[in-house]
Design an enzyme around this catalytic site. Structure first.
Site, PDB file in Angstrom:
ATOM      1  CB  SER A  44      22.354  85.428 128.449  1.00 61.99           C
ATOM      2  OG  SER A  44      23.886  85.729 127.995  1.00 61.99           O
ATOM      3  CE1 TYR A  87      25.929  82.323 131.910  1.00 54.22           C
ATOM      4  CE2 TYR A  87      26.023  83.622 129.620  1.00 54.22           C
ATOM      5  CZ  TYR A  87      25.356  83.865 131.093  1.00 54.22           C
ATOM      6  OH  TYR A  87      24.760  84.779 131.426  1.00 54.22           O
ATOM      7  CE  LYS A 100      22.263  82.445 131.802  1.00 57.96           C
ATOM      8  NZ  LYS A 100      21.381  82.896 133.105  1.00 57.96           N
TER       9      LYS A 100
END
Ligand code: ZN
Length: 686
Positions: free
Chosen positions: A571, A584, A588
């Protein structure tokens, strides 16, 4: 074998087809399908049928015609347009000619078609024209083959089918066979059926019902004979194989064949209890080396299967070496067969590939090989029937099918090769490759599955949502039959991942491309208790889930020995964190590092690893008000939020999917992050 003819069904066919095509053709379609839908009678385009009828031509002339199965049609699903109409009188005159080449025969058949755009008539059309009855049926019934694929078959046929059956020693299908039958034919008393030694049976009648029921009656006679005479056949113990072992060895075999042939193959195990019992026969290599049960099987299964040497499957290096040795031996044997055939017939032909389509694996059954799963399944279906024919024939006395030279004639017959061209595997840069996608039931995962299928890959869909997964897989299977499979899988469960990979290997034979896509979006401030909990949960999915998938896939790829590629959905957060999005962003960022580590560790083994960095793609991750919240946080509308990038263009799931397909095919690229976000200077990889 029971007749499946039902008057009510016949009437339905008349109602459907007779108004446009006449009652003869309507009933011809009906009983052709009855024959085609029973695999104990014909398999995959085998067999043929016809009816003699009349048509009114554009001139007003009424002409007697033969409607005969067109090549490329399968009796199981045939339609009226699968029966080209040919002028009967001329075809009958052709049966009086003494010699004719294949090309001349095809030209004569095509030249007599009422509609030149119809498919080319079956190679047996002249024989159908010659036989006087109106309806003609031809099959390669298992029970009949069990009786005729053995020494002394003529005497056995007399016992089974009676004195009035016309027994014809083997002769090549096509013109030669039509001529032979014309020569042996005695009109009075008319024979009850024709038995073509080592090939099959013809029956006929004045009605579709009569011809069909004669077929059933004759096949039943053969079945009874096999039943009464056989000895050890039914006494074999039937046990199931280990599907776990099958899934483990399939990639090793697929890899060995891929390396030697320089091509990608799909492999699938056929492990019915009967097939497993057959694969344990002491005389397996000898009896299967004798050849195909009926000649036209040769184009799907090659003349014989490869028998896998007995090696401890846990010793992967030894098993790999043994398989490579056996494959080389097989190819050498095939070359020799091709040379002998070419010399004996004084013909110049282009040699076809020398690789097996069936590997018999003692204790596990048959591993079928093809350029697609469809091809592999066709070979497996045919070989499953071949094994039951061999079992029955050997129990009766001995298996003695057509000779090697007869098989060569059919395998290298241009008219048979034409059949294969019609059904050849799909193409695309990923044809013959197997891909597994996690989080495949929606969003980027689903778009990637579609893109991989368009590129020709066979694809296994994995997702933790069983219901959506089932629905998507069902839809995709309709568009891409045989190239889709699915398995429910939660990537945080090592057992689920192992099961999904094993299923893919058992279904398609191995694994070449993994798109590790499953992920969850979770926010929160890391310095809070809630943020900390979200972070730890996110690590399980957004980092360790990828590791579980990559590790298991890499194990298979290494044993398969033909490279592979691990693709990760990272991402832009990996390079550019948003406020309070640590749960998150941190996993990532670690995922990009994980990808690079795999690229470094497995590059020397030709396994590549790459990641795609996408941003702001409208998927489920933006559900539950997330898009609105993030847009509001930036003081823009939802539309503006999705378009706020250098290109001012919203990034779609299909854009990301194309990037994955590119990386799957980019043979010189590993350790790369490909950005698909419309341009975001703050998130440029560095
Ligand atoms: Zn045939």
């Amino acid at each position: 074998m029971e007749s499946r003819y039902r008057s009510a069904d016949a009437q339905r066919y008349i109602d459907t087809y007779a108004p446009r095509h006449g009652e003869d053709l309507a009933l011809r379609v009906y009983t052709s399908r009855l024959l085609g839908q029973d695999p104990a009678l014909v398999l995959h385009g085998g067999g043929n049928t016809s009816v003699k009828s009349r048509v009114t031509e554009i001139t007003g002339d009424v002409t007697e015609v033969l409607y005969v199965k067109g090549s490329g049609w399968d009796l199981a699903t045939i339609e009226p347009r699968g029966f080209p109409a040919c002028r009967l009188a001329h075809l009958r005159r052709c049966c009086e000619v003494q010699t004719m080449t294949d090309e001349q025969m095809v030209a004569e058949l095509r030249g007599q078609m009422i509609d030149p755009s119809s498919p080319t008539p079956s190679v047996e059309a002249l024989l159908h024209a010659f036989l006087p009855a109106r309806f003609i049926d031809h099959t390669h019934a298992d029970a009949v083959l069990s009786v005729i694929d053995q020494p002394g078959s003529e005497a056995i046929c007399r016992e089974v089918f009676g004195d009035r059956a016309l027994f014809v020693p083997y002769v090549m299908p096509g013109f030669a066979l039509a001529r032979r039958i014309a020569d042996c034919w005695r009109p009075s008393p008319e024979p009850t059926c024709v038995i073509l030694d080592k090939h099959g049976i013809f029956t006929w009648g004045q009605t579709a019902l009569e011809s069909y029921e004669r077929m059933i009656a004759n096949v039943t006679r053969a079945e009874r004979y096999v039943e009464e005479q056989r000895t050890e056949y039914s006494r074999r113990t039937l046990s199931g194989p280990s599907s776990e072992l099958s899934a483990r060895v399939a990639p090793i075999a697929r890899g060995a064949l891929g390396r030697l042939s320089n091509q990608s193959w799909i492999a699938s195990f056929r492990s019915t209890p009967a097939m497993v019992a057959f694969s344990d026969r002491d005389d397996l290599a000898r009896v299967t080396g004798l050849g195909c049960a009926t000649p036209d099987h040769v184009i799907r299964t090659k003349p014989w299967p490869l028998v896998v040497p007995q090696v401890n499957p846990d010793d992967v290096p030894r098993l790999t070496a043994a398989l490579e040795g056996a494959l080389r031996e097989y190819a050498a044997r095939y070359d020799a067969y091709f040379q002998r055939g070419s010399r004996a017939r004084s013909v110049t032909r282009q040699e076809l590939d020398p690789w097996p389509r069936i590997m018999l694996w003692p204790g596990l059954g048959a591993l079928a090989l093809g350029r697609s799963r469809r091809e592999a399944e066709v070979a497996a279906d045919i070989y499953e029937h071949t094994t039951s024919i061999i079992e029955a024939a050997t129990a009766l006395g001995g298996y003695e099918p057509v000779s090697e030279l007869d098989l060569f004639d059919v395998e290298y017959w241009s008219l048979e090769q034409a059949k294969l061209k019609k059904t050849s595997a799909g193409d695309g840069p990923l044809a013959g490759k197997v891909a597994l996608v996690t989080g495949a039931a929606s969003g980027i995962g689903l778009a990637t599955v579609r893109a991989l299928l368009s590129a020709g890959a066979h694809v296994a869909l994995c997702d933790r949502n069983a219901e959506t997964l089932e629905a998507r897989a069902t839809e995709l299977t309709k568009a891409h039959p045989d190239r889709v499979t699915h398995r429910r899988c939660d990537v945080t469960s090592a057992a689920d991942v192992a099961d999904a990979v094993a299923h893919t290997c058992a279904w398609f034979g191995g694994l070449d491309v993994v798109v590790s896509n499953a992920g969850t979006a979770s926010g929160g401030a890391l310095h809070t208790k809630a943020g900390d909990a979200a972070f730890r949960a996110s690590l399980e999915v957004n980092l360790l889930g990828h590791q579980t998938v990559a590790r298991r896939a890499a194990e298979v790829m290494l044993e398969q020995g033909s490279g592979g590629v691990l693709l990760f959905n990272a991402s832009k957060s990996a390079f550019n964190q948003g406020p309070d999005f640590g749960p998150y962003a941190v996993p990532k960022a670690a995922l990009v590092s994980l990808m690079r580590q795999y690229a470094v560790d497995l590059g020397p083994r030709k396994i590549r690893a790459n990641a795609v960095n996408a941003d702001r793609v409208r998927t489920e991750l933006f559900g539950a008000g997330m898009a609105e919240a993030r847009a509001k946080a930036r003081g823009v509308s939802v539309e503006q939020y999705f378009q706020s990038n250098l290109l001012g263009r919203e990034t779609t799931a299909a854009d990301v999917a194309r990037a994955f397909v590119y990386l799957a095919t980019a043979e010189a690229t590993t350790g790369c992050v490909l950005t698909v976000d419309g341009g975001n200077a703050a998130a440029f990889p560095r």
